[in-house]
Design a protein around this motif. Structure first.
Motif, PDB file in Angstrom:
ATOM      1  N   MET A  49       0.936  -0.913  -0.040  1.00  0.00           N
ATOM      2  CA  MET A  49       0.214  -0.214  -0.009  1.00  0.00           C
ATOM      3  C   MET A  49       0.644   1.767   0.041  1.00  0.00           C
ATOM      4  N   LYS A  50       0.454   1.716  -0.992  1.00  0.00           N
ATOM      5  CA  LYS A  50       1.330   3.311  -1.191  1.00  0.00           C
ATOM      6  C   LYS A  50       0.189   4.606  -0.939  1.00  0.00           C
ATOM      7  N   ILE A  51       0.729   6.071   0.147  1.00  0.00           N
ATOM      8  CA  ILE A  51      -0.034   6.613   0.063  1.00  0.00           C
ATOM      9  C   ILE A  51       0.532   8.085  -0.330  1.00  0.00           C
ATOM     10  N   GLN A  52       0.288   8.745  -0.987  1.00  0.00           N
ATOM     11  CA  GLN A  52       0.521   9.918  -2.289  1.00  0.00           C
ATOM     12  C   GLN A  52      -0.456  11.321  -2.365  1.00  0.00           C
ATOM     13  N   PRO A  53       0.406  12.363  -2.847  1.00  0.00           N
ATOM     14  CA  PRO A  53      -0.962  13.253  -3.361  1.00  0.00           C
ATOM     15  C   PRO A  53      -1.137  13.168  -4.676  1.00  0.00           C
ATOM     16  N   LEU A  54      -2.497  13.436  -4.523  1.00  0.00           N
ATOM     17  CA  LEU A  54      -3.595  13.014  -4.936  1.00  0.00           C
ATOM     18  C   LEU A  54      -3.088  13.869  -6.743  1.00  0.00           C
ATOM     19  N   TYR A  55      -2.217  14.158  -6.616  1.00  0.00           N
ATOM     20  CA  TYR A  55      -1.836  15.393  -7.970  1.00  0.00           C
ATOM     21  C   TYR A  55      -1.108  14.763  -8.596  1.00  0.00           C
ATOM     22  N   ALA A  56      -0.361  13.490  -8.080  1.00  0.00           N
ATOM     23  CA  ALA A  56       0.615  12.448  -8.139  1.00  0.00           C
ATOM     24  C   ALA A  56       0.014  11.342  -8.849  1.00  0.00           C
ATOM     25  N   VAL A  57      -1.759  11.413  -8.854  1.00  0.00           N
ATOM     26  CA  VAL A  57      -2.368  10.146  -9.484  1.00  0.00           C
ATOM     27  C   VAL A  57      -3.735  10.498  -9.262  1.00  0.00           C
ATOM     28  N   PRO A  58      -3.467  11.824 -10.607  1.00  0.00           N
ATOM     29  CA  PRO A  58      -5.096  12.302 -10.235  1.00  0.00           C
ATOM     30  C   PRO A  58      -5.874  11.127 -11.427  1.00  0.00           C
ATOM     31  N   GLN A  59      -5.916  10.055 -12.109  1.00  0.00           N
ATOM     32  CA  GLN A  59      -7.154   9.544 -12.292  1.00  0.00           C
ATOM     33  C   GLN A  59      -7.745   8.925 -11.452  1.00  0.00           C
ATOM     34  N   HIS A  60      -7.769   9.036 -10.067  1.00  0.00           N
ATOM     35  CA  HIS A  60      -8.165   8.462  -8.852  1.00  0.00           C
ATOM     36  C   HIS A  60      -9.102   9.434  -8.379  1.00  0.00           C
ATOM     37  N   ALA A  61      -9.046  10.964  -8.714  1.00  0.00           N
ATOM     38  CA  ALA A  61     -10.007  12.380  -8.393  1.00  0.00           C
ATOM     39  C   ALA A  61     -11.824  11.766  -8.572  1.00  0.00           C
ATOM     40  N   ARG A  62     -12.191  11.589  -9.111  1.00  0.00           N
ATOM     41  CA  ARG A  62     -13.574  11.240  -9.383  1.00  0.00           C
ATOM     42  C   ARG A  62     -13.894   9.876  -8.815  1.00  0.00           C
ATOM     43  N   GLN A  63     -13.053   9.107  -7.826  1.00  0.00           N
ATOM     44  CA  GLN A  63     -13.439   8.098  -7.194  1.00  0.00           C
ATOM     45  C   GLN A  63     -13.499   9.098  -6.028  1.00  0.00           C
ATOM     46  N   VAL A  64     -12.145   9.845  -5.129  1.00  0.00           N
ATOM     47  CA  VAL A  64     -12.050  10.806  -4.456  1.00  0.00           C
ATOM     48  C   VAL A  64     -13.404  11.391  -3.701  1.00  0.00           C
ATOM     49  N   THR A  65     -13.942  12.227  -4.684  1.00  0.00           N
ATOM     50  CA  THR A  65     -14.890  12.758  -4.979  1.00  0.00           C
ATOM     51  C   THR A  65     -16.225  12.153  -4.547  1.00  0.00           C
ATOM     52  N   ASP A  66     -16.347  11.140  -5.498  1.00  0.00           N
ATOM     53  CA  ASP A  66     -17.346  10.469  -5.056  1.00  0.00           C
ATOM     54  C   ASP A  66     -17.293   9.976  -3.310  1.00  0.00           C
ATOM     55  N   TRP A  67     -16.300   9.212  -3.147  1.00  0.00           N
ATOM     56  CA  TRP A  67     -16.650   9.209  -1.507  1.00  0.00           C
ATOM     57  C   TRP A  67     -16.895  10.263  -0.751  1.00  0.00           C
ATOM     58  N   LEU A  68     -16.309  11.229  -0.754  1.00  0.00           N
ATOM     59  CA  LEU A  68     -16.003  12.526   0.164  1.00  0.00           C
ATOM     60  C   LEU A  68     -18.184  12.834  -0.732  1.00  0.00           C
ATOM     61  N   TRP A  69     -18.909  12.709  -1.363  1.00  0.00           N
ATOM     62  CA  TRP A  69     -19.986  13.194  -1.476  1.00  0.00           C
ATOM     63  C   TRP A  69     -21.012  12.350  -0.581  1.00  0.00           C
ATOM     64  N   GLN A  70     -20.179  10.694  -1.132  1.00  0.00           N
ATOM     65  CA  GLN A  70     -21.615   9.945  -0.228  1.00  0.00           C
ATOM     66  C   GLN A  70     -21.627   9.859   1.335  1.00  0.00           C
ATOM     67  N   ALA A  71     -20.450  10.339   1.773  1.00  0.00           N
ATOM     68  CA  ALA A  71     -19.816  10.044   2.801  1.00  0.00           C
ATOM     69  C   ALA A  71     -20.340  11.307   3.575  1.00  0.00           C
ATOM     70  N   PHE A  72     -20.179  12.626   2.689  1.00  0.00           N
ATOM     71  CA  PHE A  72     -19.895  13.882   4.143  1.00  0.00           C
ATOM     72  C   PHE A  72     -21.390  14.725   3.410  1.00  0.00           C
ATOM     73  N   GLY A  73     -21.742  14.461   2.154  1.00  0.00           N
ATOM     74  CA  GLY A  73     -22.757  15.550   1.796  1.00  0.00           C
ATOM     75  C   GLY A  73     -23.527  15.019   1.962  1.00  0.00           C
ATOM     76  N   GLY A  74     -24.485  13.760   1.592  1.00  0.00           N
ATOM     77  CA  GLY A  74     -26.121  13.538   2.120  1.00  0.00           C
ATOM     78  C   GLY A  74     -26.444  14.574   0.876  1.00  0.00           C
ATOM     79  N   VAL A  75     -28.010  15.114   1.155  1.00  0.00           N
ATOM     80  CA  VAL A  75     -28.552  15.971   0.437  1.00  0.00           C
ATOM     81  C   VAL A  75     -28.518  17.524   0.170  1.00  0.00           C
ATOM     82  N   ALA A  76     -27.688  17.976   1.511  1.00  0.00           N
ATOM     83  CA  ALA A  76     -27.463  19.237   1.850  1.00  0.00           C
ATOM     84  C   ALA A  76     -26.172  19.327   0.944  1.00  0.00           C
TER      85      ALA A  76
END
Length: 150
Positions: A1-28
């Motif tokens: 497993m590896k931790i790195q800045p998202l700018y180094a692996v920008p292909q994961h931006a869509r997945q990260v966006t979806d995770w945050l929206w689903q976990a923290f966004g709700g209807v609001a």
């Protein structure tokens, strides 16, 4: 497993966006809100930053180091924010590894403390965070504030 800045692996931006929206966004908060956060947190050596943990090419988790995560407490800076571990890999120490990564990164950049907020209690204390009181998340939700001395 590896931790790195998202700018180094920008292909994961869509997945990260979806995770945050689903976990923290709700209807609001719409998905576009989280997409904007992610888009603007990928500049090297500048805040905000988003990090992603991967296993090969598979994203597992994400965490941010942000200027502000709680609008009612802009006096606190910086913030460990948006910690999310994909459900199938929870319980494997990933949340702790992401916290340690951000703590080390923040320390290396000369910060003296980190902050975070959470709706739950008794999780972050296990990792050395100190509860410092309650705060208000917009529009009127009580959250618990934590500080980590670097």
């Amino acid at each position: 497993m590896k931790i790195q800045p998202l700018y180094a692996v920008p292909q994961h931006a869509r997945q990260v966006t979806d995770w945050l929206w689903q976990a923290f966004g709700g209807v609001a908060m719409p998905r576009e809100f989280f997409a904007s956060i992610i888009e603007h947190s990928q500049k090297p050596d500048a805040l905000p930053l988003t990090f992603v943990m991967t296993d090969g090419e598979k994203p597992l988790a994400t965490v941010g180091l942000w200027r502000c995560d709680l609008i009612s407490r802009q006096d606190l800076f910086p913030w460990l924010a948006a910690l999310y571990v994909d459900e199938p890999v929870r319980g494997q120490g990933i949340a702790g590894a992401l916290q340690a990564w951000v703590i080390d990164y923040a320390r290396s950049k000369g910060f003296r403390e980190l902050h975070l907020y959470s709706a739950c209690r008794d999780f972050y204390e296990r990792f050395g965070w100190q509860y410092i009181g309650d705060g208000i998340e917009y529009p009127a939700t009580t959250v618990h504030l934590y500080r980590y001395e670097l």
